[in-house]
Design an enzyme around this catalytic site. Structure first.
Site, PDB file in Angstrom:
ATOM      1  N   MET A  33       0.726  -1.048   0.061  1.00 43.43           N
ATOM      2  CA  MET A  33      -0.196   0.036   0.032  1.00 43.43           C
ATOM      3  C   MET A  33       1.138   1.404  -0.006  1.00 43.43           C
ATOM      4  O   MET A  33      -0.049   2.538   0.566  1.00 43.43           O
ATOM      5  CB  MET A  33      -1.009  -0.099   1.031  1.00 43.43           C
ATOM      6  CG  MET A  33      -1.951  -1.023   0.850  1.00 43.43           C
ATOM      7  SD  MET A  33      -3.808  -0.878   2.015  1.00 43.43           S
ATOM      8  CE  MET A  33      -2.583  -0.695   3.580  1.00 43.43           C
ATOM      9  N   GLY A  34       1.841   1.462  -0.839  1.00 43.63           N
ATOM     10  CA  GLY A  34       3.304   1.917   0.034  1.00 43.63           C
ATOM     11  C   GLY A  34       3.512   2.720   0.648  1.00 43.63           C
ATOM     12  O   GLY A  34       3.908   2.332   2.005  1.00 43.63           O
ATOM     13  N   LEU A  36       6.888   2.599   1.400  1.00 43.71           N
ATOM     14  CA  LEU A  36       7.963   1.844   1.354  1.00 43.71           C
ATOM     15  C   LEU A  36       8.335   2.240   2.538  1.00 43.71           C
ATOM     16  O   LEU A  36       9.449   3.323   2.885  1.00 43.71           O
ATOM     17  CB  LEU A  36       8.009   1.551   0.123  1.00 43.71           C
ATOM     18  CG  LEU A  36       7.007   1.089  -0.872  1.00 43.71           C
ATOM     19  CD1 LEU A  36       7.628   1.025  -2.287  1.00 43.71           C
ATOM     20  CD2 LEU A  36       6.310  -0.025  -0.712  1.00 43.71           C
ATOM     21  N   HIS A  37       9.242   1.234   3.465  1.00 45.46           N
ATOM     22  CA  HIS A  37      10.334   1.129   4.349  1.00 45.46           C
ATOM     23  C   HIS A  37      11.012   0.407   4.179  1.00 45.46           C
ATOM     24  O   HIS A  37      10.716  -0.916   3.110  1.00 45.46           O
ATOM     25  CB  HIS A  37       9.922   1.637   5.425  1.00 45.46           C
ATOM     26  CG  HIS A  37       8.626   0.228   6.320  1.00 45.46           C
ATOM     27  ND1 HIS A  37       8.553  -1.147   6.071  1.00 45.46           N
ATOM     28  CD2 HIS A  37       7.424   0.828   5.882  1.00 45.46           C
ATOM     29  CE1 HIS A  37       7.343  -1.396   6.294  1.00 45.46           C
ATOM     30  NE2 HIS A  37       7.005  -0.986   6.380  1.00 45.46           N
ATOM     31  N   HIS A  40       9.457  -3.177   3.286  1.00 45.97           N
ATOM     32  CA  HIS A  40       8.451  -3.257   1.913  1.00 45.97           C
ATOM     33  C   HIS A  40      10.466  -4.173   0.877  1.00 45.97           C
ATOM     34  O   HIS A  40       9.925  -5.194   0.155  1.00 45.97           O
ATOM     35  CB  HIS A  40       8.318  -2.317   1.336  1.00 45.97           C
ATOM     36  CG  HIS A  40       6.679  -1.962   2.418  1.00 45.97           C
ATOM     37  ND1 HIS A  40       6.528  -0.585   2.843  1.00 45.97           N
ATOM     38  CD2 HIS A  40       5.605  -2.714   1.920  1.00 45.97           C
ATOM     39  CE1 HIS A  40       5.338  -0.955   3.267  1.00 45.97           C
ATOM     40  NE2 HIS A  40       5.183  -2.116   3.188  1.00 45.97           N
ATOM     41  N   GLY A 150       5.616  -9.605   3.614  1.00 47.35           N
ATOM     42  CA  GLY A 150       5.738 -10.459   5.061  1.00 47.35           C
ATOM     43  C   GLY A 150       5.569 -10.834   6.112  1.00 47.35           C
ATOM     44  O   GLY A 150       3.868 -10.647   6.771  1.00 47.35           O
ATOM     45  N   GLU A 151       6.129 -11.511   6.837  1.00 47.98           N
ATOM     46  CA  GLU A 151       6.089 -12.385   8.099  1.00 47.98           C
ATOM     47  C   GLU A 151       5.178 -11.260   9.160  1.00 47.98           C
ATOM     48  O   GLU A 151       4.293 -11.331  10.082  1.00 47.98           O
ATOM     49  CB  GLU A 151       6.833 -12.653   9.396  1.00 47.98           C
ATOM     50  CG  GLU A 151       7.252 -14.488   8.215  1.00 47.98           C
ATOM     51  CD  GLU A 151       7.688 -15.366   8.770  1.00 47.98           C
ATOM     52  OE1 GLU A 151       8.295 -15.217   9.527  1.00 47.98           O
ATOM     53  OE2 GLU A 151       8.308 -16.279   8.473  1.00 47.98           O
ATOM     54  N   LYS A 152       5.570  -9.728   9.237  1.00 47.73           N
ATOM     55  CA  LYS A 152       4.630  -9.057  10.111  1.00 47.73           C
ATOM     56  C   LYS A 152       4.138  -9.003  10.072  1.00 47.73           C
ATOM     57  O   LYS A 152       2.743  -9.032  11.087  1.00 47.73           O
ATOM     58  CB  LYS A 152       5.301  -7.578   9.691  1.00 47.73           C
ATOM     59  CG  LYS A 152       4.749  -6.110  10.053  1.00 47.73           C
ATOM     60  CD  LYS A 152       4.949  -5.959  11.447  1.00 47.73           C
ATOM     61  CE  LYS A 152       4.297  -4.568  11.239  1.00 47.73           C
ATOM     62  NZ  LYS A 152       3.070  -4.411  11.488  1.00 47.73           N
ATOM     63  N   GLN A 156      -2.384 -12.010   8.195  1.00 41.34           N
ATOM     64  CA  GLN A 156      -3.114 -11.824   6.972  1.00 41.34           C
ATOM     65  C   GLN A 156      -2.319 -13.069   5.627  1.00 41.34           C
ATOM     66  O   GLN A 156      -2.161 -13.062   4.606  1.00 41.34           O
ATOM     67  CB  GLN A 156      -2.218 -10.163   5.637  1.00 41.34           C
ATOM     68  CG  GLN A 156      -2.209  -9.959   4.741  1.00 41.34           C
ATOM     69  CD  GLN A 156      -1.646  -8.846   4.088  1.00 41.34           C
ATOM     70  OE1 GLN A 156      -2.877  -7.939   4.751  1.00 41.34           O
ATOM     71  NE2 GLN A 156      -0.090  -8.081   3.918  1.00 41.34           N
TER      72      GLN A 156
HETATM   73  O1  PAF Z   1      -0.274  -5.677   3.590  1.00 37.17           O
HETATM   74  C1  PAF Z   1      -1.140  -5.127   2.461  1.00 37.17           C
HETATM   75  O2  PAF Z   1       0.151  -3.575   2.835  1.00 37.17           O
HETATM   76  C2  PAF Z   1      -1.826  -4.608   2.005  1.00 37.17           C
HETATM   77  O3  PAF Z   1      -2.978  -5.783   3.196  1.00 37.17           O
HETATM   78  C3  PAF Z   1      -2.093  -5.657   1.098  1.00 37.17           C
HETATM   79  C4  PAF Z   1      -0.985  -7.363   1.142  1.00 37.17           C
HETATM   80  C5  PAF Z   1      -0.586  -4.917  -0.134  1.00 37.17           C
HETATM   81  C6  PAF Z   1      -3.209  -5.638   0.592  1.00 37.17           C
HETATM   82  O4  PAF Z   1      -3.942  -4.336   0.108  1.00 37.17           O
END
Ligand code: PAF
Length: 283
Positions: A33-34, A36-37, A40, A150-152, A156
């Site tokens: 979702m941008g 970025l750090h 990512h 990520g496992e963070k 999810q």
């Molecule tokens: O982890 C995220 O940044 C979001 O949940 C994802 C997987 C990009 C879905 O929008």
């Protein structure tokens, strides 16, 4: 490194990926979702170890935010993100607008059971429907060979694995270790909301989780251990603890001592909600 090519339509995304495929290149995707750090960027590095081409999606997905959540204030910093992707060597950035992903009349929702039950869902009931729907779309749009998460965001990751398995999506799901600062604080785009004092408190989350995981592994009673951890978080300065819970690593069902486990937590610092998790060592 070359700047990544930026596309904001599914048609252009598919055209690029088709060219790569025709050249026999393997494609990895990193959905984001941008904002970025380093966390990512570590996903991009892992993607590039597994494939010759890496596409990163940047889309703040409204479907996974409840009306009361931080959709509007979620950090958006595309120029910075593209610089970071250039340094990391990503090839393509997919930056669709909301109407590209959810055109007028969009009416489908994917709901995953199993690992999505409990934990985050108890507090964010529509969250994983939103995540599963957008991830399925991204996979169908880009058709990558693999995708790195990520496992963070551990729950999810389990939900995406379940989604991919259940729908026979031909995408290998790769889990990547959490990147932490020198104090052990998990990198998160939401850390940007924290002031200096809050950051100090936030850094206690991983310490308390690691201590509790070790205690559980060594024989501490599960209910007592997780309750003590929640109290320790409040004493450290967190205002509210949504959960501290021990779960089986793959299914996120009940944890059994001696089996692979994960200790997961979500807690509030002011208006910022932080999540983290650690492995429960098998004694
Ligand atoms: O982890 C995220 O940044 C979001 O949940 C994802 C997987 C990009 C879905 O929008």
């Amino acid at each position: 490194m070359n700047a990544p090519t930026v596309v904001d339509s599914v048609t252009a995304l598919r055209a690029h990926i088709r060219e790569w495929r025709q050249a026999g290149l393997k494609v990895a995707m990193v959905p984001t979702m941008g904002a970025l750090h380093d966390g990512h960027i570590s996903l991009v590095r892992i993607a590039l170890e597994r494939a010759e081409r890496c596409v990163v999606s940047i889309f703040v997905n409204p479907a996974q935010f409840a009306p009361t959540e931080d959709l509007d204030k979620y950090p958006r910093q595309l120029a910075h993100d593209l610089d970071r992707l250039q340094d990391a060597g990503a090839h393509l950035a997919f930056t669709p607008g909301v109407s590209e992903m959810y055109p007028a009349g969009f009416a489908t929702k994917i709901s995953v059971g199993g690992p999505s039950r409990g934990l985050e869902t108890d507090f964010r009931p529509s969250f994983f429907d939103g995540v599963a729907t957008v991830v399925a779309k991204l996979f169908l749009q880009a058709a990558p060979d693999c995708a790195v998460f990520g496992e963070k965001d551990y729950q999810q990751l389990c939900v995406v694995r379940q989604l991919s398995r259940d729908l026979d999506l031909p995408v290998e799901i790769v889990g990547a270790p959490t990147v932490r600062d020198i104090h052990g604080l998990a990198m998160s785009s939401r850390n940007a909301y924290l002031g200096a004092t809050e950051l100090e408190i936030a850094r206690k989350l991983n310490v308390i989780l690691r201590r509790t995981a070790a205690a559980l592994s060594a024989g501490t009673d599960e209910a007592g251990g997780t309750e003590d951890a929640a109290k320790a978080l409040v004493s450290a300065g967190f205002q509210k603890v949504d959960y501290v819970a021990a779960r089986a690593s793959v299914t996120l069902g009940p944890w059994q001592r001696g089996r692979d486990g994960r200790l997961l937590a979500a807690a509030w610092l002011g208006t910022t909600r932080l999540i983290d998790n650690v492995e429960i060592p098998v004694a």
